[in-house]
Scaffold this motif. Structure first.
Motif, PDB file in Angstrom:
ATOM      1  N   LYS A   1       0.810  -1.214   0.000  1.00  0.00           N
ATOM      2  CA  LYS A   1       0.000   0.000   0.000  1.00  0.00           C
ATOM      3  C   LYS A   1       0.844   1.266   0.000  1.00  0.00           C
ATOM      4  O   LYS A   1       0.600   2.180  -0.786  1.00  0.00           O
ATOM      5  CB  LYS A   1      -0.948   0.007   1.200  1.00  0.00           C
ATOM      6  N   GLU A   2       1.839   1.339   0.883  1.00  0.00           N
ATOM      7  CA  GLU A   2       2.607   2.572   1.030  1.00  0.00           C
ATOM      8  C   GLU A   2       4.100   2.281   1.120  1.00  0.00           C
ATOM      9  O   GLU A   2       4.515   1.358   1.821  1.00  0.00           O
ATOM     10  CB  GLU A   2       2.176   3.340   2.293  1.00  0.00           C
TER      11      GLU A   2
ATOM     12  N   SER B   1       6.960   9.662  -1.189  1.00  0.00           N
ATOM     13  CA  SER B   1       6.045   8.675  -0.614  1.00  0.00           C
ATOM     14  C   SER B   1       5.123   8.155  -1.700  1.00  0.00           C
ATOM     15  O   SER B   1       4.579   8.927  -2.500  1.00  0.00           O
ATOM     16  CB  SER B   1       5.220   9.302   0.510  1.00  0.00           C
TER      17      SER B   1
ATOM     18  N   THR C   1       1.727   5.853  -2.721  1.00  0.00           N
ATOM     19  CA  THR C   1       0.455   5.295  -2.282  1.00  0.00           C
ATOM     20  C   THR C   1      -0.146   4.512  -3.437  1.00  0.00           C
ATOM     21  O   THR C   1      -0.352   5.061  -4.528  1.00  0.00           O
ATOM     22  CB  THR C   1      -0.522   6.400  -1.847  1.00  0.00           C
TER      23      THR C   1
END
Length: 367
Positions: free
Chosen positions: A102-103, A118, A120
């Motif tokens: 997911k991340e 980051s 996502t």
């Protein structure tokens, strides 16, 4: 001195009656690598990065390449792999798994290419079909498994003295593991007398508002399809197969550089699904990224402890222009499907003979 248990052996993740320090295969080409890309949807900035481990070679390495208009900046890192670990870091570059599948967080503290990004995931990751390639002697040259995901990036990117604020940039990523040529080249043996006629490859992970599509096609010189995988994934994790893609690619005259493509897909209900793709910026994976045939650096090669190298390429230089056609090329891309606009990757290679597109040999180009 014999092997001793490592930290990974504390977890119920074993796949063979071996300690985690050993790969299940003794093949020198065993690898475990991730690939990530990000682009600004305008074709101005295109980042590609990766990090790999090669247990049977005792090597770990990473790279980050950024294209800004007609210049490309590449950072390459390599070091010893002393122990397998959950930590993914080579020199100043690190990939942190914040929330599995997911991340992620991608960081790199370096003057040539600096990253604090980051990731996502926009849709669930998809496990692709196993990929197998054999040489003329039926030895596997590639036997790998991969998962793929589309998503978005935020954070900062620094290159050539400029800081880019990254907000909702599109991206795709994958992780693959298994066997593929890595490290120093092996003696070709009999295969040297059985040259490759051609190689044709298409990989297109694309993100739309309501779904993602991942298309993978590989064909032999006569057009026989050796890999066919086309799926659509929805936010709730449902995955539907999209049949046998029919691919149309328009090439720039005098080249094999794609300028437009149409992916004709079929839903399980028999409905036709057309995706039109517009390639934007591109990065040749064999120019600065260490993939197939890169003359400056290849994944898995032992370069010594804590090795770092940088290059800046002028993509209008005749020597670089001459290298670009001879490998796999990644294009950031805009796509349309059923009125929706999507973004993603259009990865393509057309080398040597490919009968369906009328390329008769290695020198053939579009009219």
């Amino acid at each position: 001195m014999g092997l001793t248990p490592g930290e990974l052996d504390e977890f119920p993740i074993h796949q063979a009656p071996l300690p985690m320090a050993r790969a299940a295969s003794s093949d020198r080409n065993f690898y475990d690598r991730c690939y990530l890309n990000a682009h600004d949807n305008a074709g101005e900035v295109f980042l590609i990065a990766g990090l790999g481990t090669y247990p049977n070679l005792g090597v770990r390495d990473a790279f980050a390449t950024v294209r800004v208009k007609d210049r490309q900046f590449s950072l390459r890192l390599s070091d010893a792999l002393d122990a397998r670990s959950l930590e993914q870091q080579v020199g100043p570059m690190r990939i942190e798994v914040v929330d599995p599948l997911k991340e992620l967080r991608l960081t790199c503290d370096h003057d040539h290419v600096g990253l604090d990004l980051s990731w996502t995931g926009a849709f669930p990751a998809v496990l692709e079909q196993r990929h197998l390639m054999l040489d003329a002697n039926d030895r596997p040259t590639l036997d790998a498994q991969r998962f793929a995901q589309v998503g978005t990036w935020s954070g900062t990117l620094q290159v050539d003295g400029t800081t880019y604020e990254v907000s909702d940039w599109s991206g795709t990523r994958d992780r693959s593991w298994g066997i593929r040529p890595v490290g120093d080249a092996e003696p070709p043996g009999r295969a040297a007398d059985q040259p490759l006629d051609g190689f044709w490859w298409l990989y297109a992970p694309l993100r739309f508002d309501d779904f993602a599509v991942i298309v993978i096609v590989q064909e032999a010189p006569d057009g026989f399809r050796t890999l066919n995988d086309a799926v659509r994934v929805f936010p709730d994790g449902r995955v539907e197969q999209l049949g046998w893609p029919r691919i149309e690619i328009d090439y720039e005259s005098g080249t094999r550089m794609p300028v437009a493509a149409r992916l004709h897909l079929t839903t399980p209900q028999g409905e036709q699904l057309l995706i039109e793709v517009e390639p934007l910026s591109f990065v040749a994976l064999h120019v600065g990224c260490g993939y197939g045939g890169d003359p400056e650096w290849t994944h898995g090669v032992w370069k010594g402890n804590d090795w770092t190298d940088t290059s800046t390429y002028d993509l209008t230089d005749a020597d670089i222009v001459g290298r670009i056609p001879w490998g796999v090329i990644d294009h950031s891309a805009r796509a349309t499907c059923n009125g929706q606009v999507g973004w993603g990757l259009f990865e393509h290679a057309s080398l040597g003979r490919h009968d369906p597109t009328g390329f008769a040999d290695w020198m053939a180009v579009a009219p």
